[in-house]
Design a protein around this motif. Structure first.
Motif, PDB file in Angstrom:
ATOM      1  N   GLU A  27     -52.327  15.168 -10.794  1.00  0.00           N
ATOM      2  CA  GLU A  27     -53.386  15.701 -11.642  1.00  0.00           C
ATOM      3  C   GLU A  27     -54.764  15.524 -11.022  1.00  0.00           C
ATOM      4  O   GLU A  27     -55.709  16.231 -11.379  1.00  0.00           O
ATOM      5  N   ALA A  28     -54.911  14.574 -10.094  1.00  0.00           N
ATOM      6  CA  ALA A  28     -56.218  14.269  -9.520  1.00  0.00           C
ATOM      7  C   ALA A  28     -56.402  14.815  -8.114  1.00  0.00           C
ATOM      8  O   ALA A  28     -57.528  15.044  -7.684  1.00  0.00           O
ATOM      9  N   TYR A  29     -55.314  15.000  -7.382  1.00  0.00           N
ATOM     10  CA  TYR A  29     -55.428  15.464  -6.004  1.00  0.00           C
ATOM     11  C   TYR A  29     -54.113  16.079  -5.564  1.00  0.00           C
ATOM     12  O   TYR A  29     -53.062  15.906  -6.201  1.00  0.00           O
ATOM     13  N   SER A  61     -55.286  26.040 -13.797  1.00  0.00           N
ATOM     14  CA  SER A  61     -55.338  24.875 -14.675  1.00  0.00           C
ATOM     15  C   SER A  61     -54.600  23.710 -14.024  1.00  0.00           C
ATOM     16  O   SER A  61     -53.442  23.832 -13.623  1.00  0.00           O
ATOM     17  N   PHE A  63     -55.452  22.410 -11.170  1.00  0.00           N
ATOM     18  CA  PHE A  63     -55.620  22.457  -9.719  1.00  0.00           C
ATOM     19  C   PHE A  63     -57.057  22.911  -9.460  1.00  0.00           C
ATOM     20  O   PHE A  63     -57.945  22.638 -10.258  1.00  0.00           O
ATOM     21  N   ALA A  64     -57.310  23.573  -8.347  1.00  0.00           N
ATOM     22  CA  ALA A  64     -58.667  23.990  -8.000  1.00  0.00           C
ATOM     23  C   ALA A  64     -59.268  24.826  -9.130  1.00  0.00           C
ATOM     24  O   ALA A  64     -58.620  25.740  -9.643  1.00  0.00           O
ATOM     25  N   GLU A  65     -60.503  24.520  -9.505  1.00  0.00           N
ATOM     26  CA  GLU A  65     -61.152  25.217 -10.607  1.00  0.00           C
ATOM     27  C   GLU A  65     -62.281  26.133 -10.144  1.00  0.00           C
ATOM     28  O   GLU A  65     -62.621  27.093 -10.840  1.00  0.00           O
ATOM     29  N   THR A  66     -62.891  25.840  -8.986  1.00  0.00           N
ATOM     30  CA  THR A  66     -64.101  26.566  -8.605  1.00  0.00           C
ATOM     31  C   THR A  66     -63.937  27.462  -7.381  1.00  0.00           C
ATOM     32  O   THR A  66     -64.846  28.232  -7.088  1.00  0.00           O
ATOM     33  N   GLU A 212     -66.022  19.142  -6.846  1.00  0.00           N
ATOM     34  CA  GLU A 212     -64.653  19.415  -6.437  1.00  0.00           C
ATOM     35  C   GLU A 212     -64.629  19.592  -4.920  1.00  0.00           C
ATOM     36  O   GLU A 212     -65.586  20.092  -4.331  1.00  0.00           O
ATOM     37  N   TRP A 240     -56.807  18.747  -1.676  1.00  0.00           N
ATOM     38  CA  TRP A 240     -57.635  19.166  -2.796  1.00  0.00           C
ATOM     39  C   TRP A 240     -57.939  17.949  -3.649  1.00  0.00           C
ATOM     40  O   TRP A 240     -57.032  17.146  -3.937  1.00  0.00           O
ATOM     41  N   ARG A 242     -59.906  16.930  -7.252  1.00  0.00           N
ATOM     42  CA  ARG A 242     -60.597  17.409  -8.440  1.00  0.00           C
ATOM     43  C   ARG A 242     -61.881  16.614  -8.645  1.00  0.00           C
ATOM     44  O   ARG A 242     -62.086  15.561  -8.034  1.00  0.00           O
ATOM     45  N   CYS A 245     -62.371  12.525  -8.808  1.00  0.00           N
ATOM     46  CA  CYS A 245     -61.275  11.800  -8.170  1.00  0.00           C
ATOM     47  C   CYS A 245     -61.866  10.807  -7.171  1.00  0.00           C
ATOM     48  O   CYS A 245     -62.548  11.206  -6.222  1.00  0.00           O
TER      49      CYS A 245
END
Length: 279
Positions: A27-29, A61, A63-66, A212, A240, A242, A245
């Motif tokens: 969930e964090a990376y 959702s 994962f990467a958001e931007t 991020e 990745w 978030r 993190c």
């Protein structure tokens, strides 16, 4: 400074190889090691010819958001006259192997290894491989966040070799960042830099912040602290992280450890859920 850049070539491992690998998704990376970037996981893209892409990050959702990040492979004669489908998307290209000709408003720019292009939203650009070997490059895409009264930055083209790394204060040059844009220029809502650690250099605290990150290892190896875990990474791996993190790094290899770093910057956080705000 000699510069080397790891380039993905695909292929498949033999049936005699062990299944065990370093891929991690939390969930964090996430860690996507180079060993999983095989032919079977590539995508073909609309309006691109003789091209395949490893899509290693996408808005999702959990994962990467931007941002989205691709590793592109364009064979000789390939490319696109309609590369970007979203007129609100900005992009950065970074070439790691071969040569890519990017045409913007009728002017050609040849990007060789280390070549970097920033392409603002609505830019009219094309990309072609006019060489005799495959061109491999990173393509980072982000929906540009416009701000009233602030101009959209213009396109530019450069090469890493023409930019002096900026040492982090108090590190005696062991930790440095090659910055392609002025960090104080608020026209930019993302930075794509190159971070370099000399052997034995560290991030000596757990960075915990709103930005991020996408990190692609260009050279060397290290042990990276991600949330509560230490993971080994090497050239060709992607991470990745978030927002918020915790992260730190120890460059434990015999040579330099370098990575291409994405981060979102210089904008207010949205106070609405992303599904409502359109982000």
């Amino acid at each position: 400074m000699n510069r080397t850049y790891y380039a993905v070539h695909g292929g498949h491992p033999p049936q005699t190889d062990l299944l065990t690998d370093r891929a991690v998704f939390t969930e964090a990376y996430a860690v996507i090691p180079k060993g999983v970037m095989r032919d079977i996981v590539t995508s073909n893209l609309p309006h691109w010819e003789k091209t395949r892409a490893w899509i290693i990050a996408r808005p999702l959702s959990g994962f990467a958001e931007t941002f989205a990040q691709y590793i592109m492979e364009v064979q000789p004669g390939g490319g696109s006259d309609r590369p970007e489908p979203d007129p609100e998307a900005e992009g950065v290209l970074f070439v790691v192997e071969g040569a890519l000709t990017v045409s913007l408003d009728g002017e050609d720019h040849v990007l060789e290894p280390g070549g970097y292009a920033f392409l603002p939203p609505a830019a009219r650009w094309t990309a072609r491989n006019r060489g005799s070997e495959a061109a491999r490059f990173h393509w980072i895409r982000k929906a540009y966040e416009r701000v009233d009264g602030i101009d959209v930055p213009e396109a530019f083209f450069t090469n890493e070799k023409d930019i002096a790394p900026n040492p982090m204060p108090g590190t005696e040059g062991r930790w440095a960042t090659t910055r392609f844009v002025d960090p104080d220029d608020v026209r930019y809502d993302m930075h794509v830099n190159i971070v370099t650690f000399e052997p034995g250099a560290v991030i000596p605290f757990a960075e915990t912040h709103i930005m991020e990150h996408g990190l692609y290892v260009l050279e060397g190896k290290a042990v990276y602290r991600l949330n509560q875990d230490w993971v080994e990474v090497e050239a060709g791996d992607f991470m990745w992280l978030r927002a918020f993190c915790p992260q730190a790094c120890y460059a434990g290899g015999p040579g330099r450890f370098r990575y291409l770093l994405y981060k979102d910057v210089n904008r207010h956080p949205s106070l609405r859920p992303m599904w409502r705000s359109g982000r």
